[in-house]
Design an enzyme around this catalytic site. Structure first.
Site, PDB file in Angstrom:
ATOM      1  N   ASN A  64      41.683 -38.922  23.050  1.00 59.62           N
ATOM      2  CA  ASN A  64      42.309 -38.672  21.755  1.00 59.62           C
ATOM      3  C   ASN A  64      42.350 -39.996  20.999  1.00 59.62           C
ATOM      4  OD1 ASN A  64      43.917 -38.071  19.587  1.00 59.62           O
ATOM      5  ND2 ASN A  64      45.690 -37.432  20.778  1.00 59.62           N
ATOM      6  N   ASN A  91      32.487 -41.424  13.729  1.00 56.11           N
ATOM      7  CA  ASN A  91      32.012 -40.165  13.167  1.00 56.11           C
ATOM      8  C   ASN A  91      33.047 -39.037  13.233  1.00 56.11           C
ATOM      9  OD1 ASN A  91      29.625 -38.118  12.606  1.00 56.11           O
ATOM     10  ND2 ASN A  91      30.596 -37.423  14.496  1.00 56.11           N
ATOM     11  N   SER A 143      32.751 -39.622   3.031  1.00 55.81           N
ATOM     12  CA  SER A 143      32.288 -38.333   2.505  1.00 55.81           C
ATOM     13  C   SER A 143      32.178 -38.446   0.998  1.00 55.81           C
ATOM     14  CB  SER A 143      33.290 -37.224   2.862  1.00 55.81           C
ATOM     15  OG  SER A 143      33.007 -36.028   2.147  1.00 55.81           O
ATOM     16  N   TYR A 156      42.009 -34.729   3.224  1.00 55.28           N
ATOM     17  CA  TYR A 156      40.682 -35.156   3.677  1.00 55.28           C
ATOM     18  C   TYR A 156      40.081 -36.207   2.743  1.00 55.28           C
ATOM     19  CZ  TYR A 156      35.876 -34.612   5.444  1.00 55.28           C
ATOM     20  OH  TYR A 156      34.633 -34.844   5.983  1.00 55.28           O
ATOM     21  N   ALA A 158      41.628 -38.171   0.719  1.00 50.81           N
ATOM     22  CA  ALA A 158      42.402 -39.415   0.800  1.00 50.81           C
ATOM     23  C   ALA A 158      41.943 -40.266   1.981  1.00 50.81           C
ATOM     24  CB  ALA A 158      43.899 -39.106   0.931  1.00 50.81           C
ATOM     25  N   ILE A 189      26.595 -30.694   4.619  1.00 46.57           N
ATOM     26  CA  ILE A 189      25.742 -30.782   5.794  1.00 46.57           C
ATOM     27  C   ILE A 189      25.900 -29.508   6.635  1.00 46.57           C
ATOM     28  CG2 ILE A 189      25.118 -32.138   7.828  1.00 46.57           C
ATOM     29  CD1 ILE A 189      24.795 -33.658   5.169  1.00 46.57           C
TER      30      ILE A 189
END
Length: 248
Positions: A64, A91, A143, A156, A158, A189
């Protein structure tokens, strides 16, 4: 012909599926010792076995990345087993989409914990090894929504915007150790998450993309590979969009 990443040790977070799995295959095919870090034990085992059947050098650790102690332990384990850490691909990422009116605290915090704090934990864990060897590559997955925003993805976007600032700051701090730090900003994607969306939503994504297709995980993996290579030794602090021109 010598393989591009022969004798290199690369850690790929979220490497058990999607873009991370494509990256694990790409680096493995180029001779790297790949270590997949993923929270899903079953998928990690499956991907490691699948790539090992292709005669690639692949190992896996289930962890984690939101836990700094667990992450440091995993980095030490890799460095002690293989003698070094050359490349880190940050990633791993999650989504918990909702408009800001409907988004609850847990949906906000979970995304920050994985997408931003997780990247901090992984980077902090490997940097001492890279500094010691005076060489390294760190590649963060941002992104296009981190650059331009997206409805229903305040959490997301942010985190992915935060990764841009994080990348540029690390590039300044670590350059003197010959460590480059860059970010890749994927567009739409064709991962399992996207393909599970309703067909009309996927068609809308394709319609917004000038190249008129979804990107493939390999499209992103190849950019990871370039940024990790010696050919990109003077590229640092950059954000490369892999989006089929969707943001133009």
């Amino acid at each position: 012909m010598k393989k591009k990443f022969k004798d290199k040790v690369v850690i790929i977070t979220g490497g058990a599926s999607g873009i991370g799995k494509a990256a694990a295959l790409s680096f493995g095919m180029e001779g790297a010792q790949v270590i997949i870090w993923d929270v899903n034990q079953a998928k990690t085992n499956q991907t490691v076995e699948e790539l090992q059947l292709k005669k690639l050098l692949v190992d896996g650790i289930c962890l984690n990345i939101t836990d700094p102690e667990e992450t440091q332990k995993a980095a030490n384990q890799v460095a002690e087993k293989y003698g070094k850490i050359d490349i880190l691909i940050n990633n791993a990422g999650i989504t918990r989409d909702a408009t800001i009116k409907k988004m609850n605290y847990n949906e906000w915090q979970q995304v920050l914990d994985v997408n931003l704090t997780g990247v901090f934990n992984c980077s902090k864990a490997v940097i001492p090894w890279m500094v010691e060897q005076q060489h390294g590559r760190i590649i963060n997955t941002s992104s296009v929504v981190g650059l331009y925003g997206n409805f229903g993805q305040a959490n997301y976007s942010a985190t992915k915007s935060g990764l841009v600032g994080f990348t540029k700051t690390l590039a300044k701090e670590l350059g003197k150790y010959s460590i480059t730090v860059n970010a890749v900003a994927p567009g739409f994607i064709a991962t399992e998450m996207v393909e599970a969306m309703p067909a009309k939503v996927v068609d809308m994504m394709i319609g917004k993309t000038p190249l008129k297709r979804l990107g493939k995980p390999e499209d992103v993996a190849f950019v990871y590979s370039f940024l990790a290579s010696e050919e990109a030794s003077f590229v640092s602090g950059s954000v490369i969009s892999v989006d089929g021109a969707v943001t133009l």
